[in-house]
Scaffold this active site. Structure first.
Site, PDB file in Angstrom:
ATOM      1  N   LYS A 237       0.737  -1.028  -0.018  1.00  0.00           N
ATOM      2  CA  LYS A 237      -0.031  -0.194  -0.066  1.00  0.00           C
ATOM      3  C   LYS A 237       1.109   1.197   0.023  1.00  0.00           C
ATOM      4  O   LYS A 237       2.013   1.076   0.512  1.00  0.00           O
ATOM      5  CB  LYS A 237      -1.120  -0.022   1.169  1.00  0.00           C
ATOM      6  CG  LYS A 237      -2.041   0.778   1.178  1.00  0.00           C
ATOM      7  CD  LYS A 237      -3.199  -0.253   0.543  1.00  0.00           C
ATOM      8  CE  LYS A 237      -4.610   0.391   0.058  1.00  0.00           C
ATOM      9  NZ  LYS A 237      -5.443  -0.483  -0.223  1.00  0.00           N
TER      10      LYS A 237
ATOM     11  N   GLY B  64     -23.435   4.054   2.629  1.00  0.00           N
ATOM     12  CA  GLY B  64     -22.531   4.502   1.723  1.00  0.00           C
ATOM     13  C   GLY B  64     -22.798   4.254   0.220  1.00  0.00           C
ATOM     14  O   GLY B  64     -22.463   3.029  -0.093  1.00  0.00           O
TER      15      GLY B  64
ATOM     16  N   GLY C 156     -21.109   5.442  -2.586  1.00  0.00           N
ATOM     17  CA  GLY C 156     -20.288   5.825  -3.468  1.00  0.00           C
ATOM     18  C   GLY C 156     -19.839   5.103  -4.546  1.00  0.00           C
ATOM     19  O   GLY C 156     -20.877   4.332  -5.080  1.00  0.00           O
ATOM     20  N   HIS C 157     -18.633   4.936  -5.067  1.00  0.00           N
ATOM     21  CA  HIS C 157     -18.400   4.123  -6.200  1.00  0.00           C
ATOM     22  C   HIS C 157     -19.063   2.583  -6.034  1.00  0.00           C
ATOM     23  O   HIS C 157     -19.583   2.229  -7.210  1.00  0.00           O
ATOM     24  CB  HIS C 157     -16.944   3.890  -6.457  1.00  0.00           C
ATOM     25  CG  HIS C 157     -16.550   5.396  -7.030  1.00  0.00           C
ATOM     26  ND1 HIS C 157     -15.884   6.346  -5.999  1.00  0.00           N
ATOM     27  CD2 HIS C 157     -16.448   6.174  -8.074  1.00  0.00           C
ATOM     28  CE1 HIS C 157     -15.408   7.430  -6.726  1.00  0.00           C
ATOM     29  NE2 HIS C 157     -15.824   7.260  -7.836  1.00  0.00           N
ATOM     30  N   VAL C 158     -18.621   1.937  -5.128  1.00  0.00           N
ATOM     31  CA  VAL C 158     -18.998   0.874  -5.064  1.00  0.00           C
ATOM     32  C   VAL C 158     -20.448   0.399  -4.414  1.00  0.00           C
ATOM     33  O   VAL C 158     -21.152  -0.289  -5.006  1.00  0.00           O
ATOM     34  CB  VAL C 158     -18.106  -0.152  -3.774  1.00  0.00           C
ATOM     35  CG1 VAL C 158     -18.488  -1.440  -3.934  1.00  0.00           C
ATOM     36  CG2 VAL C 158     -16.713  -0.199  -4.378  1.00  0.00           C
TER      37      VAL C 158
HETATM   38  P1  NAD Z   1     -16.307   5.964  -2.046  1.00  0.00           P
HETATM   39  O1  NAD Z   1     -15.373   7.156  -1.359  1.00  0.00           O
HETATM   40  O2  NAD Z   1     -16.682   6.268  -3.506  1.00  0.00           O
HETATM   41  O3  NAD Z   1     -17.837   6.001  -1.297  1.00  0.00           O
HETATM   42  C1  NAD Z   1     -17.768   6.045   0.201  1.00  0.00           C
HETATM   43  C2  NAD Z   1     -19.091   6.758   0.353  1.00  0.00           C
HETATM   44  O4  NAD Z   1     -19.386   6.486   1.904  1.00  0.00           O
HETATM   45  C3  NAD Z   1     -19.293   7.990   0.038  1.00  0.00           C
HETATM   46  O5  NAD Z   1     -20.371   8.251  -0.761  1.00  0.00           O
HETATM   47  C4  NAD Z   1     -19.236   8.751   1.101  1.00  0.00           C
HETATM   48  O6  NAD Z   1     -20.075   9.928   1.338  1.00  0.00           O
HETATM   49  C5  NAD Z   1     -20.004   7.659   2.066  1.00  0.00           C
HETATM   50  N1  NAD Z   1     -19.768   8.157   3.634  1.00  0.00           N
HETATM   51  C6  NAD Z   1     -18.630   8.607   4.090  1.00  0.00           C
HETATM   52  N2  NAD Z   1     -18.857   8.622   5.639  1.00  0.00           N
HETATM   53  C7  NAD Z   1     -20.210   8.305   5.884  1.00  0.00           C
HETATM   54  C8  NAD Z   1     -20.911   8.046   6.963  1.00  0.00           C
HETATM   55  N3  NAD Z   1     -20.287   8.115   8.180  1.00  0.00           N
HETATM   56  N4  NAD Z   1     -22.042   7.467   6.909  1.00  0.00           N
HETATM   57  C9  NAD Z   1     -22.419   7.136   5.629  1.00  0.00           C
HETATM   58  N5  NAD Z   1     -22.026   7.280   4.321  1.00  0.00           N
HETATM   59  C10 NAD Z   1     -20.624   7.774   4.521  1.00  0.00           C
HETATM   60  O7  NAD Z   1     -15.534   4.931  -1.844  1.00  0.00           O
HETATM   61  P2  NAD Z   1     -15.761   3.195  -2.479  1.00  0.00           P
HETATM   62  O8  NAD Z   1     -14.499   3.528  -3.673  1.00  0.00           O
HETATM   63  O9  NAD Z   1     -17.268   3.327  -2.997  1.00  0.00           O
HETATM   64  O10 NAD Z   1     -15.192   2.321  -1.227  1.00  0.00           O
HETATM   65  C11 NAD Z   1     -16.268   2.092  -0.185  1.00  0.00           C
HETATM   66  C12 NAD Z   1     -15.615   1.197   0.750  1.00  0.00           C
HETATM   67  O11 NAD Z   1     -15.087   0.137  -0.015  1.00  0.00           O
HETATM   68  C13 NAD Z   1     -14.300   1.943   1.402  1.00  0.00           C
HETATM   69  O12 NAD Z   1     -14.219   1.405   2.547  1.00  0.00           O
HETATM   70  C14 NAD Z   1     -13.299   1.051   0.493  1.00  0.00           C
HETATM   71  O13 NAD Z   1     -11.936   1.015   1.102  1.00  0.00           O
HETATM   72  C15 NAD Z   1     -13.784  -0.147   0.194  1.00  0.00           C
HETATM   73  N6  NAD Z   1     -13.219  -0.996  -1.099  1.00  0.00           N
HETATM   74  C16 NAD Z   1     -13.301  -0.383  -2.178  1.00  0.00           C
HETATM   75  C17 NAD Z   1     -12.933  -0.791  -3.497  1.00  0.00           C
HETATM   76  C18 NAD Z   1     -13.175  -0.344  -4.734  1.00  0.00           C
HETATM   77  O14 NAD Z   1     -13.053  -0.860  -5.665  1.00  0.00           O
HETATM   78  N7  NAD Z   1     -13.352   0.993  -4.902  1.00  0.00           N
HETATM   79  C19 NAD Z   1     -12.458  -2.178  -3.376  1.00  0.00           C
HETATM   80  C20 NAD Z   1     -12.411  -2.615  -2.011  1.00  0.00           C
HETATM   81  C21 NAD Z   1     -12.648  -2.218  -0.842  1.00  0.00           C
END
Ligand code: NAD
Length: 348
Positions: free
Chosen positions: A78, A174, A176-178
């Site tokens: 990382k 949450g 977000g992207h996922v």
């Molecule tokens: P992201 O930043 O796009 O989405 C995170 C979402 O969570 C955002 O919409 C944000 O507004 C929301 N959020 C933040 N604080 C919050 C709270 N207190 N209550 C409710 N919502 C809240 O991130 P992502 O890429 O969607 O990843 C989401 C999670 O999955 C993270 O923990 C990341 O480490 C994990 N992850 C992501 C991937 C990937 O391919 N993107 C792969 C493995 C793990």
């Protein structure tokens, strides 16, 4: 420092300081016995250097476990770029970071993570080929969502004897992207959604497009749902939240969901089935690792879908041993890493 590395089982830790771009970055390599270390790059604010080092070390170890259980020929790594407080040229920072990666000769391959985007990966790619998630390769989030979807179906199969999502109620934290990609998959499969996010635009969209019920960020833990699906923050499974959960299953994409190792046991004692985060969310890592190795898209998605069987098998093992699923996942990953350390791998 060596004590800290030793307790995390970390192989090496690298620092880079570039006076021209202002870059200060850290690469933590947990393990390369199974192949080059792979893992994302964070570009976020840290209160101090120690916090940045801790983050890199902790996350690198998690990536090793994830790659091991996914059966990928990689170890975990990382990196963190400490976000400069003043004016900075982001493109130059990323290009310098690419030179840092290149200097390690292939021991570490980077990817997108919190605070980094596809254009950053393109800038990094100007200086090194040890990078994924460029414009040509794309965002791993849809694959992560597909993997979590498969893992949710496996969890339902194990707990209720059917993997059908029709009318299953999911509390999703949450969008977000996922989270958003997953919410769409779940909705299409017939699930009922209760959702939260700190961004009201996202929750309003889920209400309008997916018929989701919106709750406040604090209320999500109290929703009487079949599944709690954390897709936002880490460390959200704590003594406080476990006592509030109304669900039978915790299965979501967030990394490091357990505030500490004891929380896996606490979920088990409460009878809540927990999908170990680094197994259920490994779709994104599978995507970047196999794309980097130039596997075709169909083979990548086929591999992502194996999360279903892997999780189901782990649940059965945990049940037979009367142990928590998080404990079984940890001992399996550690066994794979330890076995690989006895058969050293020559990194190209
Ligand atoms: P992201 O930043 O796009 O989405 C995170 C979402 O969570 C955002 O919409 C944000 O507004 C929301 N959020 C933040 N604080 C919050 C709270 N207190 N209550 C409710 N919502 C809240 O991130 P992502 O890429 O969607 O990843 C989401 C999670 O999955 C993270 O923990 C990341 O480490 C994990 N992850 C992501 C991937 C990937 O391919 N993107 C792969 C493995 C793990």
């Amino acid at each position: 420092m060596f004590r800290q590395m030793e307790s995390a089982g970390l192989q090496d830790l690298h620092f880079w300081q570039d006076p021209y771009s202002g870059l200060q970055a850290i690469i933590a390599i947990h393990d390369t016995f199974r192949g080059p270390a792979i893992g994302g790059c964070r570009f976020i604010n840290y209160p101090d250097t120690a916090a940045a080092i801790n983050d890199a070390i902790r996350l690198a170890k998690g990536m090793s476990y994830k790659a091991a259980l996914a059966g990928l020929p990689h170890g975990g790594g990382k990196s963190v770029i400490i976000k400069p407080s003043g004016l900075h040229n982001r493109d130059l920072l990323m290009q310098s970071f690419g030179r840092f990666i290149e200097s390690l000769g292939g021991r570490y391959i980077t990817a997108m993570d919190s605070g980094t985007q596809i254009s950053d990966m393109d800038n990094i790619a100007l200086s090194t080929r040890y990078v994924t998630c460029t414009q040509d390769m794309g965002d791993p989030s849809p694959s992560t969502a597909r993997g979590v979807f498969a893992g949710i179906r496996a969890s339902l199969q194990f707990r209720f004897g059917s993997s059908e999502l029709d009318n299953i109620h999911i509390a999703l934290q949450g969008l977000g992207h996922v989270g958003w990609a997953l919410a769409k998959l779940l909705h299409t499969a017939g699930a009922r959604l209760s959702v939260t996010d700190i961004d009201p635009e996202k929750t309003e969209r889920a209400k309008a497009e997916l018929g989701a019920v919106v709750v406040s960020p604090n209320e999500i833990y109290d929703v009487d749902a079949d599944i709690f699906c954390p897709c936002g923050l880490g460390a959200i499974i704590s003594p406080d939240t476990i006592s509030r959960l109304q669900c039978s299953i915790v299965a979501g994409s967030a990394n490091n969901q357990l505030a500490d190792d004891a929380m896996g046991e606490a979920l088990y004692q409460r009878g809540i089935l927990y999908a170990p985060d680094y197994l259920i969310n490994s779709g994104g890592l599978i995507f970047v690792a196999l794309q980097h190795a130039q596997h075709p898209e169909q083979a990548i998605q086929q591999k992502v879908s194996t999360i279903y069987d892997a999780l189901l098998e782990l649940y059965k093992h945990a049940e037979a041993d009367q142990q928590s699923t998080s404990h079984i996942a940890d001992i399996r990953a550690e066994a794979i890493l330890s076995q690989a350390s006895l058969e050293p791998h020559q990194v190209a």
